[in-house]
Design a protein around this motif. Structure first.
Motif, PDB file in Angstrom:
ATOM      1  N   GLY A 260       0.777  -1.233   0.000  1.00 17.68           N
ATOM      2  CA  GLY A 260       0.000   0.000   0.000  1.00 17.68           C
ATOM      3  C   GLY A 260       0.804   1.275   0.000  1.00 17.68           C
ATOM      4  O   GLY A 260       0.364   2.306  -0.510  1.00 17.68           O
ATOM      5  N   THR A 261       2.017   1.247   0.568  1.00 13.67           N
ATOM      6  CA  THR A 261       2.775   2.482   0.770  1.00 13.67           C
ATOM      7  C   THR A 261       3.191   3.187  -0.517  1.00 13.67           C
ATOM      8  O   THR A 261       3.069   4.414  -0.608  1.00 13.67           O
ATOM      9  CB  THR A 261       3.985   2.211   1.674  1.00 13.67           C
ATOM     10  N   PRO A 262       3.672   2.490  -1.555  1.00 14.12           N
ATOM     11  CA  PRO A 262       3.996   3.218  -2.789  1.00 14.12           C
ATOM     12  C   PRO A 262       2.793   3.978  -3.342  1.00 14.12           C
ATOM     13  O   PRO A 262       2.912   5.138  -3.759  1.00 14.12           O
ATOM     14  CB  PRO A 262       4.445   2.105  -3.744  1.00 14.12           C
ATOM     15  N   GLY A 263       1.626   3.335  -3.316  1.00 14.21           N
ATOM     16  CA  GLY A 263       0.421   4.010  -3.777  1.00 14.21           C
ATOM     17  C   GLY A 263       0.025   5.154  -2.875  1.00 14.21           C
ATOM     18  O   GLY A 263      -0.427   6.206  -3.345  1.00 14.21           O
ATOM     19  N   GLY A 264       0.188   4.975  -1.570  1.00 13.73           N
ATOM     20  CA  GLY A 264      -0.140   6.035  -0.622  1.00 13.73           C
ATOM     21  C   GLY A 264       0.699   7.272  -0.844  1.00 13.73           C
ATOM     22  O   GLY A 264       0.192   8.406  -0.827  1.00 13.73           O
ATOM     23  N   ILE A 265       2.006   7.079  -1.062  1.00 19.31           N
ATOM     24  CA  ILE A 265       2.885   8.214  -1.329  1.00 19.31           C
ATOM     25  C   ILE A 265       2.465   8.927  -2.609  1.00 19.31           C
ATOM     26  O   ILE A 265       2.371  10.163  -2.653  1.00 19.31           O
ATOM     27  CB  ILE A 265       4.351   7.742  -1.409  1.00 19.31           C
ATOM     28  N   CYS A 266       2.200   8.151  -3.654  1.00 16.60           N
ATOM     29  CA  CYS A 266       1.804   8.765  -4.931  1.00 16.60           C
ATOM     30  C   CYS A 266       0.507   9.544  -4.804  1.00 16.60           C
ATOM     31  O   CYS A 266       0.384  10.667  -5.326  1.00 16.60           O
ATOM     32  CB  CYS A 266       1.674   7.689  -6.011  1.00 16.60           C
TER      33      CYS A 266
ATOM     34  N   MET B 257       5.738  19.070  -5.047  1.00 19.86           N
ATOM     35  CA  MET B 257       6.965  18.652  -5.702  1.00 19.86           C
ATOM     36  C   MET B 257       6.754  17.441  -6.600  1.00 19.86           C
ATOM     37  O   MET B 257       5.695  16.816  -6.595  1.00 19.86           O
ATOM     38  CB  MET B 257       8.026  18.320  -4.649  1.00 19.86           C
ATOM     39  N   SER B 258       7.802  17.106  -7.336  1.00 15.97           N
ATOM     40  CA  SER B 258       7.784  15.899  -8.157  1.00 15.97           C
ATOM     41  C   SER B 258       8.150  14.697  -7.294  1.00 15.97           C
ATOM     42  O   SER B 258       8.751  14.835  -6.223  1.00 15.97           O
ATOM     43  CB  SER B 258       8.781  16.024  -9.309  1.00 15.97           C
ATOM     44  N   LEU B 259       7.812  13.513  -7.793  1.00 18.94           N
ATOM     45  CA  LEU B 259       8.222  12.291  -7.103  1.00 18.94           C
ATOM     46  C   LEU B 259       9.740  12.189  -7.088  1.00 18.94           C
ATOM     47  O   LEU B 259      10.331  11.738  -6.091  1.00 18.94           O
ATOM     48  CB  LEU B 259       7.608  11.072  -7.801  1.00 18.94           C
ATOM     49  N   LYS B 260      10.381  12.618  -8.151  1.00 15.32           N
ATOM     50  CA  LYS B 260      11.848  12.591  -8.211  1.00 15.32           C
ATOM     51  C   LYS B 260      12.450  13.377  -7.071  1.00 15.32           C
ATOM     52  O   LYS B 260      13.406  12.910  -6.414  1.00 15.32           O
ATOM     53  CB  LYS B 260      12.315  13.156  -9.558  1.00 15.32           C
TER      54      LYS B 260
ATOM     55  N   MET C 150      10.293   4.043 -10.987  1.00 10.99           N
ATOM     56  CA  MET C 150       9.139   4.915 -10.719  1.00 10.99           C
ATOM     57  C   MET C 150       9.445   6.344 -11.137  1.00 10.99           C
ATOM     58  O   MET C 150       8.614   7.009 -11.774  1.00 10.99           O
ATOM     59  CB  MET C 150       8.768   4.837  -9.242  1.00 10.99           C
ATOM     60  N   VAL C 151      10.622   6.822 -10.787  1.00 10.06           N
ATOM     61  CA  VAL C 151      11.018   8.183 -11.166  1.00 10.06           C
ATOM     62  C   VAL C 151      11.125   8.316 -12.679  1.00 10.06           C
ATOM     63  O   VAL C 151      10.696   9.333 -13.265  1.00 10.06           O
ATOM     64  CB  VAL C 151      12.343   8.562 -10.469  1.00 10.06           C
ATOM     65  N   ASP C 152      11.689   7.309 -13.336  1.00  5.14           N
ATOM     66  CA  ASP C 152      11.803   7.350 -14.796  1.00  5.14           C
ATOM     67  C   ASP C 152      10.422   7.452 -15.450  1.00  5.14           C
ATOM     68  O   ASP C 152      10.249   8.178 -16.443  1.00  5.14           O
ATOM     69  CB  ASP C 152      12.522   6.103 -15.305  1.00  5.14           C
TER      70      ASP C 152
END
Length: 615
Positions: A97-103, A112-115, A184-186
């Motif tokens: 869940g955490t990657p989606g939560g951050i996004c 800001m950007s994810l990068k 993900m950043v790419d």
């Protein structure tokens, strides 16, 4: 103000602030850093957040809890001999869940950007001097880590030697995780080059994790090791924005996540305690400790039976549970002179105009709802070796038969206190973020070459409806978790933002932290360090695969070593079994909003590595 579970991670938040980010940007950076540092969680875990939006002056909630995967049924786990889903390994994993939560947080409310936000975490993944706490945790868990080839490759940097884990200060490198974050950043940067908006670009990174090559490798690595998660499970899942639950205590509005967490337990406790003059009792006096313990037990009894995923049937009676009238009836059950070993779930249904469909089940459990009837002293589920059979002897005799100094075993306390981390952030624009993320803690099973540790949150489900009909595992359902951030408003403005690690003790400690500020006038740091009490009269949410591992321990009370002898003796006479420790809470992190002086007060407990930075 940036506060979280590791000094380096708090620094990540402060770096984002210095680069012009808001509190949401900083919170996402801290969350990413703590996951990368395995601060008792990792990237495959779950995120639950409360955010105060100064533009709307509302508190909003993010549900980034993963779900049970395809094939995760009660029958499946029972066929393998479990009373609860397992604690560790691929079969313990919900969808990440955490990657989606951050996004989701970053896209909706960040700037800001994810990068930019992931830059500190990516530097950490490229190599950082690992702390003794994490390195020693790896060494302690190495026997289990060796069961999983991808975990072994990442964590056991000295395989075959006497100490196989990294040494404190050794540069710990996570090439696979760095590659995953870079992918993900790419994806985000490619979308920006295609003239996509900031939000659309962040969601392109989200899609690569949950639907693209990262997802494929995650699923392949999970299934290779015996896991159940499918590509469809990842693609179907998504975080959810929610209305938080709320109650008012003496004019202060307290917000918690919905009943898929234990958060409403704190709200119920406040509703019950509002019927007592706590301040006149005095901080940690005998009567205060007793009243607090009794109120928490009543709320925990409701939590253990009625809380579950609101997106799956049956529907939880949350309106009744949070009713002030219901709390007043519950408060009447508190005996001012003795512990109530038979505290059980109440009947909240009439307080929302409904009939309880589980009355007969409650009676079978030894919890008749009629408070005037002659009831079993101990709940039917809590008969243990050496304890009398419920209803066989008078209550006074049972209390006398309970050993006054029965030790609570170390394994039980580990399950009670099992930690995670917390993230607190606030900025001058008025954004406030409180997060209690978790999952994928050491010893973690890493999914393939992703570098991502899988969640272990499946263990918080039950397999039998008679324990909790709202929290029986089924594919697509969220487990009822302990994770429980908090935000309080006063006069419509932020008053407190607070969270803590520590399994079932979280809302116990947060309740006391709140009361320390509101009733006893403590500063943020005083409230975070103050001695707490812990009740063990509840069903454990984590650890152990047998029912006996999780059963309540009626009357068991943890007190601080500094508790006066007179208080100890008085509590024993009230029927309590006492244990003592110099640590009576996980690391509490909080921010107090001082509107008189237009400043922030930060507090970070002395019980760990948690750290705060203000500017």
């Amino acid at each position: 103000m940036a506060i979280t579970g590791k000094p380096l991670a708090a620094t990540a938040g402060s770096m984002i602030f210095q680069r012009g980010g808001n509190a949401v940007d900083a919170a996402c950076a801290m969350l990413a850093a703590t996951c990368t540092m395995w601060d008792v969680l990792s990237w495959g875990g779950e995120t639950q957040a409360l955010i105060y939006n100064p533009k709307t002056k509302k508190v909003i909630a993010l549900n980034a809890m993963g779900v049970a995967p395809t094939g995760a049924t009660a029958a499946f786990f029972k066929s393998k001999g479990y009373n609860f889903p397992p604690e560790y390994g691929p079969l313990a994993a919900t969808t990440p869940g955490t990657p989606g939560g951050i996004c989701y947080m970053l896209a909706a409310y960040g700037t800001m950007s994810l990068k930019e936000v992931l830059a500190p975490a990516m530097q950490l993944a490229a190599g950082y001097p690992i702390e003794a706490q994490t390195a020693n945790s790896i060494e302690r868990g190495k026997a289990r880590i060796k069961e999983w080839p991808y975990s072994k490759a990442v964590f056991l940097t000295h395989a075959g030697e006497n100490r196989e884990a990294p040494e404190a200060g050794e540069i710990f490198v996570q090439k696979d995780l760095l590659a995953t974050l870079q992918k993900m950043v790419d994806a985000e940067q490619a979308a920006l080059k295609q003239k996509k908006s900031r939000q659309e670009a962040i969601m392109a990174a989200y899609d690569r994790f949950y639907k693209g090559d990262i997802a494929k490798e995650f699923v392949r690595g999970s299934q290779e090791q015996g896991g159940l998660i499918t590509l469809e499970d990842l693609a179907r899942w998504k975080p959810l924005w929610e209305e938080p639950l709320q109650t008012s205590y003496k004019g202060i509005d307290v917000y918690k996540l919905q009943q898929w967490t234990q958060g409403p337990m704190l709200l119920q406790s406040l509703n019950i305690l509002e019927n007592f003059d706590l301040k006149s009792m005095g901080y940690n006096s005998t009567q205060y400790i007793h009243t607090l313990y009794q109120a928490m037990n009543l709320a925990f009894a409701d939590r253990d039976f009625y809380y579950g995923d609101p997106y799956k049937a049956p529907e939880e009676p949350i309106k009744g549970l949070l009713s002030k009238a219901y709390a007043k009836e519950r408060a009447k059950l508190i005996n001012p002179t003795a512990n109530n070993d038979k505290a059980g779930p109440g009947d909240p249904y009439p307080f929302e105009g409904k009939t309880n469909p589980y009355i007969e089940l409650l009676k079978q459990r030894g919890f008749p709802i009629d408070t005037n009837s002659s009831r079993n002293f101990l709940p039917a589920h809590d008969t243990r070796t050496g304890m009398p059979t419920p209803g066989s002897v008078p209550a006074s005799d049972v209390a006398a038969a309970t050993p006054p100094q029965e030790a609570v075993d170390a394994d039980y306390l580990d399950r009670l206190w099992r930690g995670t981390t917390s993230v607190e952030a606030a900025d001058e624009q008025g954004w406030v973020v409180s997060i209690t993320p978790s999952g994928g803690w050491l010893p973690a099973c890493i999914a393939g070459k992703t570098g991502v540790g899988m969640s272990q949150r499946m263990q918080s489900f039950v397999l039998d409806a008679d324990l909790n009909p709202f929290n029986v595992v089924q594919p697509g359902q969220r487990p009822r978790v302990t994770l429980t951030p908090s935000i309080a408003l006063k006069d419509g403005k932020p008053f407190l933002s607070f969270a803590v690690q520590g399994g079932d003790t979280q809302d116990q400690n947060l309740l006391q932290c709140f009361l320390n500020v509101v009733e006893f006038g403590m500063t943020a740091q005083q409230a975070s360090e103050a001695a707490n009490i812990n009740s063990n009269q509840l069903w454990l949410s984590l650890g152990g695969t047998k029912t006996a591992d999780r059963q309540p321990k009626p009357g068991h009370l943890l007190l601080h070593d500094s508790t006066p002898a007179a208080t100890r003796e008085a509590l024993r006479k009230m029927g309590y079994t006492l244990t003592f420790d110099d640590r009576t809470s996980g690391p509490i992190n909080l921010i107090f909003f001082d509107w008189k002086h237009s400043s922030f007060w930060g507090g970070s407990s002395n019980h760990g590595e948690d750290y705060g930075i203000g500017w």
